[in-house]
Design an enzyme around this catalytic site. Sequence first.
Site, PDB file in Angstrom:
ATOM      1  N   ASP A  52       0.862  -1.173   0.000  1.00  0.00           N
ATOM      2  CA  ASP A  52       0.000   0.000   0.000  1.00  0.00           C
ATOM      3  C   ASP A  52       0.908   1.235   0.000  1.00  0.00           C
ATOM      4  O   ASP A  52       2.136   1.125   0.125  1.00  0.00           O
ATOM      5  CB  ASP A  52      -0.987  -0.004   1.172  1.00  0.00           C
ATOM      6  CG  ASP A  52      -2.219   0.868   0.857  1.00  0.00           C
ATOM      7  OD1 ASP A  52      -2.157   1.688  -0.078  1.00  0.00           O
ATOM      8  OD2 ASP A  52      -3.240   0.734   1.555  1.00  0.00           O
TER       9      ASP A  52
HETATM   10  C1  BGC Z   1      -5.040   3.281   0.183  1.00  0.00           C
HETATM   11  C2  BGC Z   1      -5.282   2.258  -0.911  1.00  0.00           C
HETATM   12  C3  BGC Z   1      -5.157   2.900  -2.265  1.00  0.00           C
HETATM   13  C4  BGC Z   1      -3.780   3.564  -2.356  1.00  0.00           C
HETATM   14  C5  BGC Z   1      -3.536   4.208  -3.690  1.00  0.00           C
HETATM   15  C6  BGC Z   1      -3.757   4.076  -0.039  1.00  0.00           C
HETATM   16  O1  BGC Z   1      -3.638   5.129   0.857  1.00  0.00           O
HETATM   17  O2  BGC Z   1      -4.988   2.609   1.420  1.00  0.00           O
HETATM   18  O3  BGC Z   1      -6.560   1.687  -0.758  1.00  0.00           O
HETATM   19  O4  BGC Z   1      -5.338   1.954  -3.264  1.00  0.00           O
HETATM   20  O5  BGC Z   1      -3.678   4.543  -1.358  1.00  0.00           O
HETATM   21  O6  BGC Z   1      -4.304   5.311  -3.891  1.00  0.00           O
END
Ligand code: BGC
Length: 724
Positions: free
Chosen positions: A269
């Site tokens: 993530d």
């Molecule tokens: C979130 C994810 C997301 C990623 C990219 C993160 O902060 O937890 O769900 O896909 O950002 O935007």
Amino acid sequence: MKINEEQLNHLLNQMTLDEKIAQCIQLAPNFYEGSKEKGDVTGPMAKLGISEELVQNSGSLIGATGAKEMIRIQETYLKNNRLKIPLLFMADIVHGCKTIFPIPLAIGCSWDLELAEKSAEIAALEASVSGIHVTFAPMVDLVRDPRWGRVMESTGEDPYLNSKFAKAFVRGFQGSDLEEDPYRVAACVKHFAGYGAVEGGREYNTVDMSERQLREYYLPAYKAAIDEGAQMLMSSFNTVNGIPATGNRKLLRDLLRDEWGFEGVVISDWGSVMELIPHGVAADEADAAYKAISAGIDIEMMSSAYVKNLSSLVENKMVDEALIDEAVLRILRLKSKLGLFEHPYRGADEELEKRIMMSEYYRHVSHELAVKSIVLLQNKNGILPLQKGKKIAIIGPFAKSHDLLGPWSWLGSKEDAISLYDGLKEKAGAHSLLYAEGCGIDTGTEEQLKDAIKITNKADIILLALGESSEMSGEAASRADIRLPQVQMDLMKLLKRADKPMIAVLFNGRPLDLRDVVEVTNAILEAWFPGTEGGAAIADLLFGDKNPSAKLSMSFPYSVGQIPVYYNHFRTGRPQNALPKVEKYVSKYLDIPNDPLFPFGFGLSYTTFSYGNARLSDQTMNVGTSLTISVDVTNDGEVPGEEIVQLYIQDVVGEVVRPVKELKDFKKVLLYPGETKSISFTITEEKLRYHHSDLQYKSDHGAFIAYIGPNSRDVQALSFQLIQ
Ligand code: BGC
């Protein structure tokens, strides 16, 4: 044309170690030549300290917007990239791209897998013409704590229902052949694993639970998405039993790769590789890179531990280059599956983008899905549907608001969303509406209140449009108090004095504590964040042009003190209702009931359905046979309606404690007034399996109870036996 395994290996062999490592990083558009934002590398991204050369070789990009930008970046990139390996474009297309559908929690309440799949297909189409190849969806985290803002991204609290939706979304996003169909996108299931169980509902917090619990409830939906062919998986921010998921070898290698056989790409993530340091399991960036690559993270999203450290880790023999090769090969394979070597611009098409976005048909599907996602929670004396010709005072911060798309709708425009006021105006005419804002989301003035009181005096009905702003749920939006903001509750109570029928339409991303709303109002329509067509869909329901059919996929707690409250909880040694009178020494609260305010599976209709006596085809079954449970459902009312008939099962005596009941099947059926249909479910031994204390997944012989009914509470029970 896909390039075959041999060609991929050949390509890999031509790559320098630095080129390989560069494939394993994901950056935002402003790093790239050709991006409109190029040069503006201020803020957190500047800290990555990444060289031009690296950018020219990096493997994937997050969040480019539009075909034009995508094509420009890809073109420049390919000019500079020695081996002409195309960039992979990823983005969060969660519940729609430009045409926004209801939030996933609302979609969960539709129990409509076909429409859910259709919504993902449309999202994929709109995304791919704007140059996106991979979506960071579906989010399938099982959720039991409405304080957590991200419950809005999930389809709810049940592993069976979540798994069904996980599959439907993957099918919709990916279609049957990604290479053949440039208008689909690869799905990245997230957040692995157990993110929905963060302690106290506080964002980014710890998750610690038994492996049995994890496997029985939290893992099935990820597994379902993978079985359906999801090409990617994202690790979560949280720890899982002491080790952050992003550095968790047991989770990402032993379970995901070895046991489940997942061959797709694993991405961290946002910044979660570097977060191994503040988590306190990595000493520095090099250690974080080492832990993440060893655990099985192929792509590091938006931090630079890999690019700064992997090459020296290989030189120092801390990391075997074979590990990096494995990761790169998976990334190249995905690029090949998407047909990018042959068609680096894939579906990106500026013309098409202009032409198809938000087409009438897509809006129609969004409208349908909103109608099927909005839950009628209360309807005292059948006050709804509204009759035309009455004067409606529409009051509240959501009356004219366009904040109806909800979080994770970054490419959608609020202005495109139909407000509740406009939806009602279209249906009943402006002359039947009186409007006052009443208050803001969490602030109000005397003046606003006076205006609101004034119009209620002239109205027959008060329609309150209340809720949370979209910033109050989603990522980093945990709330400890899940009631409506105080100022809205004050408004509601004040207007009650007018003594007119009062209907609340609610906009929110999580189950709320609605005790006061239940008491004060005559009817409650839970609209969630309904998407682009929101106001029009709500108007259809309010005026009875459509009949509500949605049922909650997450319990609404009585109060925050009950959380977590979910229908499939374990039995205790001192159950409250097993005893004849009110007892002290039973599992209960002194001050509130055990049951939620609205249970899982609950939702009203404008018609009534009656259930006949359920029948079992036999009293016993064995491993090779099956049973059929049937029930006649009749529409006793005046209007056609859809009913969601639910089958639950309880294992009466288990090797470990078993839940009071578990959803095992459901059917959605349309019934005309006076019509009766016989609904049947097949019970096989497979439906009776569970994880034993040694984690074996199998059934026990003995007694079971099948429950059938309109929700998880109001069920009839039938006993049967599984015999040798
Ligand atoms: C979130 C994810 C997301 C990623 C990219 C993160 O902060 O937890 O769900 O896909 O950002 O935007």
